[in-house]
Structure formats: C-alpha cells, structure tokens
Design an enzyme around this catalytic site. Structure first.
Site, PDB file in Angstrom:
ATOM      1  CG  ASP A 199       4.804   8.837  -2.582  1.00  0.00           C
ATOM      2  OD1 ASP A 199       5.683   8.081  -3.406  1.00  0.00           O
ATOM      3  OD2 ASP A 199       5.320   8.985  -1.827  1.00  0.00           O
ATOM      4  CE  LYS A 225      10.038   6.094  -9.827  1.00  0.00           C
ATOM      5  NZ  LYS A 225       9.839   5.941  -7.989  1.00  0.00           N
ATOM      6  CE  LYS A 267       6.053  10.629  -5.681  1.00  0.00           C
ATOM      7  NZ  LYS A 267       6.513   9.560  -5.875  1.00  0.00           N
ATOM      8  CB  THR A 291       5.753  -0.470  -6.505  1.00  0.00           C
ATOM      9  OG1 THR A 291       5.014   0.474  -6.789  1.00  0.00           O
ATOM     10  CG2 THR A 291       7.323   0.201  -5.710  1.00  0.00           C
TER      11      THR A 291
HETATM   12  N1  LIG Z   1       3.230   3.544  -3.775  1.00  0.00           N
HETATM   13  C1  LIG Z   1       4.237   2.873  -4.568  1.00  0.00           C
HETATM   14  O1  LIG Z   1       3.224   2.729  -5.713  1.00  0.00           O
HETATM   15  C2  LIG Z   1       5.132   4.125  -5.087  1.00  0.00           C
HETATM   16  C3  LIG Z   1       6.537   4.173  -3.799  1.00  0.00           C
HETATM   17  N2  LIG Z   1       7.592   4.675  -3.411  1.00  0.00           N
HETATM   18  C4  LIG Z   1       8.014   5.195  -2.654  1.00  0.00           C
HETATM   19  O2  LIG Z   1       8.502   3.828  -1.849  1.00  0.00           O
HETATM   20  C5  LIG Z   1       8.761   4.473   0.026  1.00  0.00           C
HETATM   21  C6  LIG Z   1       7.121   3.919   1.013  1.00  0.00           C
HETATM   22  O3  LIG Z   1       5.809   4.477  -0.159  1.00  0.00           O
HETATM   23  P1  LIG Z   1       4.364   3.713   0.324  1.00  0.00           P
HETATM   24  O4  LIG Z   1       5.365   1.977   0.572  1.00  0.00           O
HETATM   25  O5  LIG Z   1       3.880   3.679  -0.939  1.00  0.00           O
HETATM   26  O6  LIG Z   1       3.847   4.677   1.264  1.00  0.00           O
HETATM   27  P2  LIG Z   1       2.983   4.217   2.556  1.00  0.00           P
HETATM   28  O7  LIG Z   1       2.741   4.986   3.503  1.00  0.00           O
HETATM   29  O8  LIG Z   1       2.428   2.855   2.502  1.00  0.00           O
HETATM   30  O9  LIG Z   1       4.124   3.389   3.781  1.00  0.00           O
HETATM   31  C7  LIG Z   1       5.467   3.821   3.880  1.00  0.00           C
HETATM   32  C8  LIG Z   1       6.176   3.009   5.287  1.00  0.00           C
HETATM   33  O10 LIG Z   1       7.643   3.868   5.494  1.00  0.00           O
HETATM   34  C9  LIG Z   1       7.856   4.507   6.689  1.00  0.00           C
HETATM   35  N3  LIG Z   1       7.924   5.064   7.035  1.00  0.00           N
HETATM   36  C10 LIG Z   1       7.683   7.212   6.532  1.00  0.00           C
HETATM   37  N4  LIG Z   1       8.418   7.733   6.652  1.00  0.00           N
HETATM   38  C11 LIG Z   1       9.233   6.927   7.362  1.00  0.00           C
HETATM   39  C12 LIG Z   1      10.692   7.744   8.374  1.00  0.00           C
HETATM   40  N5  LIG Z   1      10.560   8.597   8.289  1.00  0.00           N
HETATM   41  N6  LIG Z   1      11.399   6.910   8.426  1.00  0.00           N
HETATM   42  C13 LIG Z   1      10.920   5.639   8.656  1.00  0.00           C
HETATM   43  N7  LIG Z   1      10.187   5.131   7.962  1.00  0.00           N
HETATM   44  C14 LIG Z   1       9.263   6.109   7.233  1.00  0.00           C
HETATM   45  C15 LIG Z   1       6.305   4.298   7.177  1.00  0.00           C
HETATM   46  O11 LIG Z   1       6.166   4.056   8.783  1.00  0.00           O
HETATM   47  C16 LIG Z   1       5.447   3.317   6.577  1.00  0.00           C
HETATM   48  O12 LIG Z   1       5.628   1.956   6.714  1.00  0.00           O
HETATM   49  C17 LIG Z   1       8.844   6.137  -0.297  1.00  0.00           C
HETATM   50  O13 LIG Z   1       9.602   6.623  -0.474  1.00  0.00           O
HETATM   51  C18 LIG Z   1       7.499   6.265  -2.046  1.00  0.00           C
HETATM   52  O14 LIG Z   1       8.200   7.291  -2.761  1.00  0.00           O
HETATM   53  C19 LIG Z   1       8.079   4.251  -5.389  1.00  0.00           C
HETATM   54  C20 LIG Z   1       7.568   3.485  -6.512  1.00  0.00           C
HETATM   55  C21 LIG Z   1       6.290   3.619  -6.123  1.00  0.00           C
HETATM   56  O1  LIG Z   2       1.630   4.778 -10.125  1.00  0.00           O
HETATM   57  C1  LIG Z   2       1.893   6.243 -10.181  1.00  0.00           C
HETATM   58  O2  LIG Z   2       1.940   7.086 -10.376  1.00  0.00           O
HETATM   59  C2  LIG Z   2       2.664   7.141  -9.028  1.00  0.00           C
HETATM   60  C3  LIG Z   2       4.211   5.583  -9.037  1.00  0.00           C
HETATM   61  C4  LIG Z   2       5.032   6.515  -7.567  1.00  0.00           C
HETATM   62  O3  LIG Z   2       4.274   7.670  -6.948  1.00  0.00           O
HETATM   63  C5  LIG Z   2       6.759   6.678  -8.221  1.00  0.00           C
HETATM   64  O4  LIG Z   2       6.890   6.024  -8.780  1.00  0.00           O
HETATM   65  O5  LIG Z   2       7.285   7.079  -6.775  1.00  0.00           O
END
Ligand SMILES: NC(=O)C1=CN([C@@H]2O[C@H](COP(=O)(O)OP(=O)(O)OC[C@H]3O[C@@H](n4cnc5c(N)ncnc54)[C@H](O)[C@@H]3O)[C@@H](O)[C@H]2O)C=CC1
Ligand SMILES: O=C(O)CCC(=O)C(=O)O
Length: 448
Positions: free
Chosen positions: A169, A117, A129, A212
């Site tokens: 994350d 990515k 990570k 994101t």
């Molecule tokens: N924060 C970022 O900048 C980035 C995050 N991601 C990915 O996006 C996804 C969400 O991350 P964030 O929004 O940052 O986390 P967050 O902690 O803010 O939100 C996670 C959300 O997913 C739900 N969730 C977690 N585990 C679950 C499960 N087993 N079943 C159903 N829902 C579940 C939670 O209830 C929450 O609403 C993850 O896969 C993460 O790796 C990808 C790229 C960048």
């Molecule tokens: O902003 C970052 O360094 C991490 C973002 C991330 O965890 C992801 O792309 O899954």
C-alpha cells in the site's frame, strides 16, 4: 423514524463511543451504513442476528513495537499494526502502509473498506490491513531492510498463507515486500504465498504491479460505456505518482486519453502536452525523488507547490490515486465548475462526504474506491491461486482475468443500485453488493 435508521443510529453511536479519536473509521462506517438502509429493510434477519453490531467490530487488532537501528547507530522505535477485520469469506487480505500518518483509526477504516471491496471481487478473501508510522522516505535501503525485518519478527506469528496475506500500500512496494518475505521465510522456514505483490523471481504474479491502475481504467471504461462515452480523447488528471497513479496513467494513455497532471504530497506537475510516463517512472520507481524533478526533464511543464491545486485544472476525468480525503467539498466544486464528466477513485476514500455529495448532486459519474480500485486486491487473489497451484500465468492471462473481474464488479454494483432503487448511484450499489455477501456468509457461520 424507520427501523433501519434506528439501528444505524445505534450502531454509529457504538462506533463513536468505542473508537474515540478515529474520524476516518467513523467516516468509512457512516458511508457504508447510510447506503445500507434499503438492504436492511429487506433483510430484518440480519439485524436480529446482530450482523450490523458484529460487522463494525474487528475480529482482532494487533499493535506492536518495532525497534530498529538507523545508519548512525541510533535506536529507533516505530509502532506496527495489523487489523484483521473480517474473515467470513476467506483469509484476511489487504495491504501494509508505511507512512508517518498511520494510526489505529486509519488502519481500521482501511481494513473495514477492504472487507467489502474484497467481497465485491467475487474471490474468497476476507478484509485486513496493517502498517506502521515508519516513513521510508529518505531512508537508506539498509535502514528499510532492518525496519522490515524487525516488523516481520513480530508480524510473522499473526499471518500465514491461509490465515492472513498482506501486500503493499502507500510506502510499501516490491523492495519492502521482498525484505519482509525474506524475514518471514527465515523465521518460519515456509516458502509459501504469505505475501502478494512479491517479485517475479520468487512467486510474484505478472500483472500485479499494474493491476490497481489498470483495473481502475477498466472500471471507468464500463462507467463511460453506459453513458455512450469512451476514454479516447478525454483530458485526464491523476493525483499521486506512486504505484496506483503510474499504472492508471499508463492504461489511460493506452486507451487514448491525454493525461495532463500528476502530483505527490508536496505539489503537482502540469504538462499540457501530456505526461511523459517514462520520466515519472524513472523519478519515482528508480530514483525515489519528488515529482518536482519532472520539470528538469521537460521545461514546457509547470510545477506548483501544494498537492491540492491539481483539482483546479480543467479536465474531463479526475482520478484521485494518492490518499484519503484528498478531494474536499471545495476541490469537488472546482472540478464540477470546470465541467468534469467522471471521477473514479484509485485511492481508498479519497473523496470526503461533502465531495461525494457535490459530485452526485451535479450528476458527475462517480466510481467509488471499493469497486473502482478492487483490481489490485483481485489480482493479489490471482497471485494466491497461482502460488497454491505452483504455477504462473502469462501477463495476458492475468490481465484478461483482471478485466473480466472489473467488468463483473461494475455490472454487479450497477445492478444492486438499480435493484435497491438508486439507479446510477454506484456508492450505494457497491456498499450494498459488498455487504450482502459478507452478511450472508456471517449468517451461515453462526454467532462468531
Ligand atoms: N497498491 C495497491 O495495490 C492499492 C492501493 N490503493 C490505494 O491507493 C492509494 C495510493 O497507494 P499506492 O500507489 O500503492 O502508494 P504509493 O506509496 O506507491 O504512492 C502514494 C502516492 O500518494 C502520494 N501521497 C501520499 N500521501 C499523500 C498526501 N497526504 N497528500 C498527497 N499525496 C500523497 C505520494 O506522494 C505518492 O505519490 C492509497 O490510498 C492506497 O490505499 C488501493 C488499492 C490497491
Ligand atoms: O493486494 C492486496 O492485498 C492489498 C490491496 C490493498 O491494499 C487495497 O485494496 O487497498
């Protein structure tokens, strides 16, 4: 059997043998390697230089004890991880996840994905990570702070602004980053860009919080444009209600979509009139409550237990933004039966291999995570640039750069798909384009 298939089988065998009980890691490697056949055929020198054998082995995996004291005075112990997967194109970069499901295999799949990515962003960042099986849910601010301080007391020696730059994350947002940054600074006396996703008062970048989710929609816009479609007027469902989901909904609504459902790990809300995002922000960003609370504010909406049910709702566009393997073959089948036009992945590896196959067999436009959610880490790299230059750009400047990066990623990925004979297959395009840059950088740097 072709030479490339033989090497792929051999490497997969090693991955399984050397990393037993890590199904998510096997799945992520398999997905990439299955796409790489045409690229490997074209570049036998990569095989000769052992690139495939080296690229599946993390540079370093750190596992450590994280002891802390809860509000009742009891000693608690969690496990901390940082997987530094590959730094061929820049310092390790990738988020930290705090969730009870965290284990080494999950850390490794995420760090592996992150490597490709980050390559796609066009910016100089390698893949890493980390995280912990700590569950911030239901913990007081004091408990979260003590945990973060203990976590950093070990992690600080493995990271650095030019070495490894973590971010958020699942379960790690601005509160956690603040506590970890504070402890890093206290131990090292360094005031530098060792984290991204920092608060705006101490070196964070405008636009990182939104990046994101917004980036996902910019990527989706390009996917649709190619088919003469737009986001305006479409019915959208978004799983999750965390950082990625909230800002995906915000941008979808700005672009004229009707978002009718969001979820969390307990269940989902369906609001046929359209999700009121201010309510979700209040519940999730401020009160830290469950999504169920939404219906207390909007009685016209319905709440259903079980997060999987969200995929049964009829929609034009589905944006999985919660977690890995949240859409299985059966859920994908339901989306297809309901006429879904496009799926773009905000979460990392949210679709199982069966789900991806179902979408592709049925000609659903499919934007894979590596490309579609790269806007977050790309904007993290923009935060690193601003920190190095000791300056801060306006929101508009960062957002314009983000948009440009997402459009460029889309073009790069769809071009690679075309060049390697898989027109419209963005999974193959993303894997090949991401891989080639890492492989070329590794070739240039010798056997390391
Ligand atoms: N924060 C970022 O900048 C980035 C995050 N991601 C990915 O996006 C996804 C969400 O991350 P964030 O929004 O940052 O986390 P967050 O902690 O803010 O939100 C996670 C959300 O997913 C739900 N969730 C977690 N585990 C679950 C499960 N087993 N079943 C159903 N829902 C579940 C939670 O209830 C929450 O609403 C993850 O896969 C993460 O790796 C990808 C790229 C960048
Ligand atoms: O902003 C970052 O360094 C991490 C973002 C991330 O965890 C992801 O792309 O899954």
């Amino acid at each position: 059997m072709g030479m490339s298939q033989q090497v792929i089988d051999e490497v997969m065998e090693i991955v399984k043998k050397r990393n037993p009980n890590e199904p998510e890691f096997h799945q992520a490697v398999m997905e990439v390697f299955e796409s790489l056949k045409p690229a490997i055929e074209k570049h036998p020198e990569f095989v000769e230089a052992g690139i495939l054998h080296r690229i599946i082995e993390p540079d370093r995996q750190v596992i450590f004890r994280v002891p802390w004291v809860d509000d009742q005075g009891r000693v608690q112990v969690n496990r901390g991880y940082r997987v530094q997967f590959n730094n061929a194109i820049g310092p390790y970069k990738g988020g930290l996840r705090f969730h009870p499901s965290v284990n080494l295999g999950i850390m490794k799949f995420l760090a592996f994905e992150q490597t490709f990515k980050n390559s796609l962003t066009g910016l100089p960042i390698g893949g890493g990570k980390g995280g912990s099986d700590f569950d911030p849910k239901g913990k007081s601010d004091g408990e979260v702070m003590r945990f973060c301080q203990s976590f950093m007391t070990e992690l600080y020696r493995h990271v650095g602004a030019d070495v490894d730059v973590p971010a958020g994350d699942i379960g790690v947002g601005s509160r956690e980053i603040g506590y970890m940054y504070g402890q890093y600074k206290r131990i090292t006396t360094l005031y530098n860009g060792v984290f991204t996703g920092k608060g705006l008062t101490y070196g964070g970048s405008l636009g990182r919080k939104e990046a994101t989710g917004y980036g996902l929609l910019y990527f989706l816009e390009e996917m649709l444009k190619e088919k003469g479609q737009t986001i305006a007027g479409k019915t959208v469902i978004v799983s999750g209600s965390g950082n990625v989901a909230i800002y995906a909904v915000e941008k979808a609504q700005q672009l004229g979509a009707r978002v009718v459902a969001m979820s969390d790990s307990n269940g989902y809300v369906y609001d046929p009139e359209g999700i009121k995002l201010n309510t979700v922000k209040q519940i999730k960003e401020i009160e830290r409550k469950r999504i169920k609370a939404y219906v207390e504010h909007h009685p016209s909406a319905q709440y259903h237990e079980g997060s999987k049910g969200i995929w049964s709702i009829k929609c034009d566009i589905a944006l999985p933004c919660a977690t890995q393997n949240e859409i299985d073959g059966e859920s994908a089948g339901k989306l297809v039966a309901n006429g879904v036009l496009a799926v773009a992945e905000g979460a990392n590896m949210p679709s199982t291999p069966e789900a991806i196959k179902t979408f592709q067999d049925n000609k659903v436009l499919f934007g894979p995570a590596k490309a579609a959610n790269a806007g977050g880490v790309a904007t993290s790299a923009l935060e690193m640039s601003q920190n190095s230059m000791r300056c801060s750009w306006t929101f508009e400047e960062v957002d314009a750069r983000l948009k440009n990066i997402m459009v460029t990623i889309y073009r790069q990925v769809s071009r690679a798909a075309r060049e390697y004979g898989c027109e419209d297959d963005l999974v193959t395009g993303a894997n090949i384009a991401g891989f080639l840059k890492v492989a070329e950088a590794m070739m240039a740097q010798g056997i390391v």
